[in-house]
Scaffold this motif. Structure first.
Motif, PDB file in Angstrom:
ATOM      1  N   ILE A 165       0.830  -1.088   0.045  1.00 25.76           N
ATOM      2  CA  ILE A 165       0.083  -0.032   0.077  1.00 25.76           C
ATOM      3  C   ILE A 165       0.779   1.317  -0.021  1.00 25.76           C
ATOM      4  N   LEU A 166       1.853   1.263   0.661  1.00 27.34           N
ATOM      5  CA  LEU A 166       2.759   2.329   0.933  1.00 27.34           C
ATOM      6  C   LEU A 166       3.481   2.840  -0.374  1.00 27.34           C
ATOM      7  N   PHE A 167       3.954   1.668  -1.179  1.00 28.08           N
ATOM      8  CA  PHE A 167       4.523   1.962  -2.009  1.00 28.08           C
ATOM      9  C   PHE A 167       3.595   2.386  -3.418  1.00 28.08           C
ATOM     10  N   LEU A 168       2.439   1.583  -3.329  1.00 26.57           N
ATOM     11  CA  LEU A 168       1.577   2.094  -4.396  1.00 26.57           C
ATOM     12  C   LEU A 168       1.055   3.827  -4.208  1.00 26.57           C
ATOM     13  N   ALA A 169       1.058   4.185  -2.826  1.00 27.78           N
ATOM     14  CA  ALA A 169       0.954   5.652  -2.500  1.00 27.78           C
ATOM     15  C   ALA A 169       2.077   6.401  -2.984  1.00 27.78           C
ATOM     16  N   ALA A 170       3.303   6.025  -2.755  1.00 25.89           N
ATOM     17  CA  ALA A 170       4.359   6.513  -3.433  1.00 25.89           C
ATOM     18  C   ALA A 170       4.420   6.745  -4.962  1.00 25.89           C
ATOM     19  N   LEU A 171       4.059   5.726  -5.541  1.00 27.52           N
ATOM     20  CA  LEU A 171       4.170   5.697  -7.115  1.00 27.52           C
ATOM     21  C   LEU A 171       3.086   6.586  -7.409  1.00 27.52           C
ATOM     22  N   SER A 172       1.881   6.727  -6.915  1.00 26.98           N
ATOM     23  CA  SER A 172       0.994   7.721  -7.311  1.00 26.98           C
ATOM     24  C   SER A 172       1.174   9.194  -7.333  1.00 26.98           C
ATOM     25  N   ARG A 173       2.470   9.581  -6.660  1.00 32.54           N
ATOM     26  CA  ARG A 173       2.933  10.716  -6.432  1.00 32.54           C
ATOM     27  C   ARG A 173       3.836  11.275  -7.431  1.00 32.54           C
ATOM     28  N   ILE A 174       4.384  10.307  -8.236  1.00 36.57           N
ATOM     29  CA  ILE A 174       5.246  10.492  -9.268  1.00 36.57           C
ATOM     30  C   ILE A 174       4.673  11.211 -10.579  1.00 36.57           C
ATOM     31  N   ASP A 175       5.458  12.302 -10.930  1.00 34.83           N
ATOM     32  CA  ASP A 175       4.781  13.427 -11.867  1.00 34.83           C
ATOM     33  C   ASP A 175       4.670  12.276 -13.410  1.00 34.83           C
ATOM     34  N   PRO A 176       3.510  12.323 -14.129  1.00 34.60           N
ATOM     35  CA  PRO A 176       3.634  11.591 -15.258  1.00 34.60           C
ATOM     36  C   PRO A 176       4.270  12.348 -16.339  1.00 34.60           C
ATOM     37  N   ASN A 177       4.514  13.364 -16.201  1.00 37.44           N
ATOM     38  CA  ASN A 177       5.315  14.026 -17.202  1.00 37.44           C
ATOM     39  C   ASN A 177       6.753  13.637 -17.221  1.00 37.44           C
ATOM     40  N   LEU A 178       7.236  12.863 -16.119  1.00 39.90           N
ATOM     41  CA  LEU A 178       8.530  12.564 -16.254  1.00 39.90           C
ATOM     42  C   LEU A 178       8.524  11.011 -17.132  1.00 39.90           C
TER      43      LEU A 178
END
Length: 324
Positions: free
Chosen positions: A200-213
């Protein structure tokens, strides 16, 4: 006219510095009194059940006897510590088993939630993602009694798997109760129970990565693996380091309930860890002082590992669990 030497100055550097006022404690207390009042029950519980029991570590330096109490038990200094470190084969065996199990869980089980989160994040269908997450989260809410019972009914000598093998004329596998398979068994149990929830914590961190990258990496010709390596993993590196530091703090804690439930079937030689050693020697055999000494050493080592790992994280530029 502004000279060339001062053109590089920012507005903050040109503007006069505004002194910051430090709010008085009484003012802050009055302002946050409702929040403090709401937090008071939790603070009281932490003090009563986490900090107050720390005073009981004094029995590690006593020949403690419950029927005479802490105040009247004789003080023996470091004798209890000497007993556990001076060629105590039972303690050394428990320590060795604890380190082996913890190492396997860090190397094998710890990366699994990261891999699972990456796979779930790659699913295009939100419906499929939610269904898979729900199924994977369910084992976390089961007690170890239920988890061990499920594994026994599936992999035991009379379980479903061996029953099926016997029905087709094949020999069964002795997994439950086999000392040689004990490490594999408890590792698979820990992975099945907690990997889904830990993702869960890793999924939450993944959701914060900017899609523009990802779009920029795709325009530069990066494939999916290269995007994962250069964008995704650096984006969740801080949470990986944080959880790894916390896991190192529990390196001497490998699951008391899970192991004590299966210890009788495989024997104490391969399954005795520090937590079960404290239980068997303190509660069962009445060696309270020695058991408390083991628990105190375990706590001090855990604190040292957390502080050391946090310092290493600062050296590599990570925040860790706190700023020094």
């Amino acid at each position: 006219m502004v000279t060339m030497q001062h053109e590089h100055l920012t507005a903050r550097e040109i503007a006069p510095a505004v002194p910051t006022r430090r709010v008085a404690f009484r003012t802050r207390f009055r302002r946050d009194r409702m929040l403090l009042l709401l937090a008071l029950p939790g603070i009281v519980l932490v003090l009563l059940f986490h900090y107050l029991p720390l005073l009981g570590n004094v029995i590690a330096f006593q020949d403690y006897q419950p029927y005479i109490g802490i105040w009247d038990s004789p003080f023996v200094g470091l004798n209890n510590f000497q007993l556990i470190f001076d060629g105590n084969r039972a303690f050394l065996g428990a320590l060795g088993n604890t380190l082996v199990i913890s190492f396997i869980q860090i190397v094998v089980v710890f990366p699994l939630p990261i891999a699972l989160a990456l796979m779930l994040n790659s699913l295009l269908s939100d419906t499929v993602k939610k269904v898979v997450q729900t199924v994977l989260y369910l084992p976390h809410f089961m007690s170890w009694v239920i988890v061990v019972a499920i594994f026994q009914n599936v992999l035991g000598n009379g379980g479903l798997f061996n029953t099926w093998l016997h029905s087709i004329g094949s020999e069964g596998f002795n997994i439950i109760g086999n000392p040689d398979a004990f490490l594999m068994l408890i590792t698979s149990q820990a992975a099945w129970k907690d990997v889904g929830w830990a993702s869960i914590l890793f999924l939450a961190a993944l959701s914060r990565i900017d899609p523009n990258l990802y779009e920029a990496a795709d325009m530069d010709g990066a494939n999916r693996w290269q995007q994962t390596w250069h964008v995704t993993l650096p984006g969740i590196r801080s949470i990986i380091v944080l959880l790894l530091i916390l896991r190192l703090g529990d390196v001497l804690t490998v699951g008391f309930e899970q192991i004590i439930l299966q210890q009788q079937s495989v024997g104490r030689e391969v399954s005795e860890v520090l937590d079960t050693y404290v239980y068997n020697n303190g509660i069962i055999n009445g060696e309270w002082g020695t058991a408390a000494a083991v628990g105190l050493v375990k706590g001090l080592v855990s604190v040292a590992l957390v502080l050391g790992a946090n310092k290493v994280a600062h050296i590599f530029g990570e925040r860790g669990i706190y700023q020094s």
